[in-house]
Design a protein around this motif. Structure first.
Motif, short mmCIF file in Angstrom:
data_model
loop_
_atom_site.label_atom_id
_atom_site.label_comp_id
_atom_site.label_asym_id
_atom_site.label_seq_id
_atom_site.Cartn_x
_atom_site.Cartn_y
_atom_site.Cartn_z
N LEU A 102 71.76 39.92 -10.34
CA LEU A 102 71.77 39.99 -8.87
C LEU A 102 70.37 39.82 -8.31
CD1 LEU A 102 73.34 40.67 -6.18
CD2 LEU A 102 72.59 43.03 -6.56
N GLN A 103 69.36 40.38 -8.98
CA GLN A 103 67.99 40.29 -8.47
C GLN A 103 67.51 38.84 -8.44
OE1 GLN A 103 67.44 43.34 -7.43
NE2 GLN A 103 69.20 43.91 -8.68
N PHE A 122 63.28 45.09 6.77
CA PHE A 122 63.40 46.02 5.65
C PHE A 122 64.25 47.25 5.96
CE2 PHE A 122 59.44 43.89 4.11
CZ PHE A 122 60.00 43.39 2.95
N PHE A 123 64.71 47.40 7.19
CA PHE A 123 65.60 48.51 7.51
C PHE A 123 67.04 48.22 7.12
CE2 PHE A 123 68.30 50.93 10.55
CZ PHE A 123 67.90 52.22 10.20
N VAL A 151 63.33 41.61 -2.58
CA VAL A 151 62.52 42.83 -2.48
C VAL A 151 63.43 44.03 -2.21
CG1 VAL A 151 60.75 44.03 -1.12
CG2 VAL A 151 60.44 41.62 -1.73
N MET A 152 64.41 43.86 -1.33
CA MET A 152 65.29 44.97 -0.97
C MET A 152 66.21 45.35 -2.12
SD MET A 152 66.26 43.92 2.95
CE MET A 152 65.25 42.67 3.73
N THR A 153 66.81 44.36 -2.80
CA THR A 153 67.71 44.70 -3.89
C THR A 153 66.95 45.29 -5.08
OG1 THR A 153 67.61 42.41 -4.73
CG2 THR A 153 69.44 42.97 -3.25
N LEU A 154 65.72 44.83 -5.33
CA LEU A 154 64.90 45.45 -6.38
C LEU A 154 64.58 46.90 -6.04
CD1 LEU A 154 62.42 42.64 -7.49
CD2 LEU A 154 63.89 43.99 -9.00
N LEU A 185 74.52 40.65 -0.49
CA LEU A 185 73.68 40.98 -1.64
C LEU A 185 73.15 42.41 -1.55
CD1 LEU A 185 71.76 37.60 -1.76
CD2 LEU A 185 73.42 38.38 -3.46
N LEU A 186 72.82 42.86 -0.34
CA LEU A 186 72.35 44.23 -0.16
C LEU A 186 73.47 45.23 -0.41
CD1 LEU A 186 70.27 43.70 3.12
CD2 LEU A 186 69.51 43.50 0.74
N LEU A 187 74.66 44.94 0.08
CA LEU A 187 75.81 45.81 -0.17
C LEU A 187 76.14 45.83 -1.66
CD1 LEU A 187 77.88 44.78 2.93
CD2 LEU A 187 77.23 47.13 2.38
#
Length: 483
Positions: A141-142, A318-319, A154-157, A115-117
Motif C-alpha cells: 500500500l505504501q 495532512f489533517f 507520507v500519510m499512509t506511512l 488509500l488513507l482509509l
C-alpha cells in the motif's frame, strides 16, 4: 492528462515515469512531477496496444476513487471489529460526503483518499493481530500510495508507523512491528530513488497553504447550516483552499453524540490507540504549519520551518487522516449507543454535502470552448515532427500569466493526442531549476518538421527573431504558427 498521454505514447525508459518526448529541452519530464498518477499511467502503458491513441486514465481514476471510497471506509470500520449493517451503511454514506475529499476533485491524484482509509484499516488489523501477509499488503500500500501521490504516501506511512508506537505504549511486543515499518519505509525510499523522486525540489512556501485552527469546524459549504462554500477561513492570504477541512455536520454531530453518550469509552479508546493519537496530532501540527492561523489572524508564528518541510507547501492536507480517524471513532461510539444513529449520522453528512456535490457537478459538466481553433491546430500538429512553444513554462510571469498558462496547457493537450515531442511542460518539482531561454529558441534555425507556436504575450518581442518570419509564420487563431 497531458503527462499521462505523453508517458503512454513514449518508449519504455528508466526511470519508468520519464517521458523523453515532453519538456525535451530539459532531457524529458519525469511525469511523476506533473501529478500523472504513475501507478495508473504505467499500468495503462502496459496495455497501450489495446487502447485508442491519446487515451488517458484521469477519468478512470476518478471512477475508481468514487467507488473505492465507501468500500475502504467499511473495511476500516470492520478492522475495528464493527461488522453490523447499519454502522456500515452510515460510514459508507459519510465517507462519500467528506467535504475535503469532494473538494479535491480538481486534483485527480489527491482524490485517492481511499488509500488513507485503507491505511487506517491496516493499522487497526496490525495493531490487533499482525501477520506476515498483512504486513506485506500494508507495505505494498505504501508503494502504491507513493505512485499515486507522495503526500498520500507520507500519510499512509505515518499511519503504519503508529502500529509499533501503539504496541509499545500498551506494553506489547513492538520490535517486529518496528522492523516491518522500517522495511516498508526502505521499500518506499528505494522506489523514490529508482523513479527519480529523490533530490527534486519545488517552490518554497511552507505555511502559505496551511490549515486554519477553525477549519475543521468552519461549515463552509454546509447545506444544513447554510454557509456558502466560497467563504473559506484563511489567515495566510492565500485563500484557505488547501487547508479546507470542514468535517461535515453529520461527523460533527456524531462526535458530539458519541462523546456525550460514551465519554469513558472515548477516553479508553484513545488510550488504547495512543500511538495513533500521537501520530495524528503530529500530522495535525504539520497541517497547521509554523504560522498558526485562527480565523483571520496568525496567533502563533514559530519562524522559518526546517528546509525539509518546504517540500510540503500544501501542509493543510495532512489533517485528512485525522478526519477519517475521527469518522471511524465516532461511528464506533454511536454503534455502541444505537446502530441506527450511525445511519442517521451518515444521512445528515450526505445531506449536508449537497452544495459541494452541486458545485462539483456544475464545474465538471462545463464544456468551455477552446481558446484556439482546435481543428486547424490539430491539423498543424499532425504534420509536425516537433513542437516548440514560446514562451516556455519558466519564462511566463507567474503573477500575470494565467491566460498564457491556460493557452500553453490547451496547446499541449492537443499535442498530447498524438504525442508530438514538445519543448516545455509544467512540473511541480525539478532536479535542476528550469531556465528561461525563449529568445534563443525563437532565433534558432528550424529543425526539420518543427512547428513553432508563439503565444500572444510574447509575439511582439519574439516574432521578429524567428528566421524568415515573414514567409514562415502565419496566425492560427491567437497563436502565431511558424514552420
Amino acid at each position: 492528462m497531458i503527462a499521462q498521454r505523453y508517458l503512454i505514447a513514449d518508449d519504455w525508459r528508466w526511470p519508468p515515469t520519464l517521458a523523453a518526448n515532453l519538456n525535451t529541452l530539459e532531457g524529458g519530464l519525469n511525469t511523476a512531477f506533473a501529478d500523472s498518477i504513475p501507478a495508473l499511467a504505467l499500468t495503462l502503458k502496459l496495455l497501450r496496444g489495446l487502447l485508442p491513441e491519446g487515451f488517458h486514465g484521469v477519468g478512470l481514476f476518478y471512477g475508481l476513487a468514487w467507488v473505492l471510497q465507501p468500500i475502504a471506509a467499511v473495511w476500516a470500520l470492520r478492522g475495528a471489529g464493527e461488522r453490523r449493517l447499519l454502522p456500515a451503511l452510515g460510514i459508507a454514506l459519510a465517507a462519500t460526503a467528506m467535504p475535503a475529499w469532494i473538494g479535491r476533485f480538481g486534483h485527480a491524484a489527491l482524490t485517492g483518499h481511499f488509500l488513507l482509509l485503507t491505511g487506517l484499516g491496516f493499522y487497526l488489523r496490525l495493531v490487533r493481530a499482525p501477520t506476515t501477509g498483512r504486513w506485506l499488503a500494508a507495505g505494498a500500500l505504501q508503494v502504491i500510495a507513493l505512485l499515486v501521490h507522495p503526500y498520500l504516501a507520507v500519510m499512509t506511512l505515518a499511519l503504519l508507523g503508529a502500529v509499533p508506537a501503539t504496541r509499545m505504549l500498551r506494553g506489547e511486543a513492538f520490535l517486529g512491528a518496528g522492523l516491518a515499518v522500517a522495511a516498508s519505509f526502505a521499500a518506499v525510499t528505494a522506489v523514490m530513488w529508482s523513479f527519480g523522486y529523490l533530490g527534486a525540489t519545488g517552490l518554497p512556501g511552507d505555511g502559505l497553504f496551511a490549515m486554519n485552527l477553525l477549519s475543521p469546524v468552519w461549515p463552509a459549504g454546509s447545506a444544513l447550516i447554510g454557509l456558502p462554500w466560497s467563504q473559506l477561513v484563511d489567515a495566510t492570504g492565500h485563500g484557505g483552499w488547501e487547508g479546507y477541512n470542514w468535517l461535515g455536520l453529520g461527523l460533527v454531530g456524531a462526535l458530539a453524540a458519541g462523546l456525550l453518550g460514551r465519554p469513558r469509552a472515548a477516553v479508553a479508546g484513545m488510550w488504547r490507540h495512543a500511538g495513533l493519537v500521537l501520530v495524528l496530532l503530529a500530522l495535525t501540527a504539520l497541517a497547521l504549519s509554523f504560522r498558526v492561523g485562527f480565523g483571520s489572524r496568525i496567533v502563533l508564528d514559530l519562524g522559518q520551518p526546517p528546509a525539509a518541510l518546504e517540500q510540503f507547501r500544501a501542509s493543510g492536507r495532512f489533517f485528512w487522516p485525522a478526519a477519517y480517524a475521527l469518522l471511524i471513532g465516532a461511528m464506533l461510539l454511536l454503534a455502541r449507543i444505537a446502530p441506527l444513529l450511525c445511519l442517521l449520522a451518515g444521512l445528515v453528512q450526505f445531506a449536508d454535502a449537497q452544495p459541494l456535490r452541486a458545485a462539483l457537478a456544475g464545474w465538471a459538466s462545463q464544456r468551455v470552448p477552446w481558446s484556439v481553433p482546435a481543428p486547424e491546430l490539430r491539423q498543424a500538429l499532425a504534420e509536425a515532427s516537433t513542437l516548440t512553444l514560446l514562451p516556455p513554462w519558466p519564462c511566463v510571469d507567474r503573477r500575470t500569466g494565467d491566460e498564457t498558462y491556460a493557452l500553453l496547457l490547451e496547446t499541449l493537450s492537443l499535442a498530447s493526442e498524438h504525442g508530438v515531442p514538445a519543448n516545455t511542460m509544467y512540473a511541480a518539482r525539478w532536479h535542476r531549476p528550469p531556465q528561461c531561454r525563449e529568445t534563443d529558441l525563437a532565433a534558432a534555425p528550424f529543425a526539420p518538421g518543427e512547428l513553432r507556436l508563439i503565444l500572444p504575450s510574447v509575439q511582439a518581442a519574439l516574432a521578429p527573431l524567428v528566421p524568415d518570419s515573414a514567409s514562415r509564420c502565419r496566425p492560427i487563431g491567437v497563436l502565431l504558427a511558424c514552420r
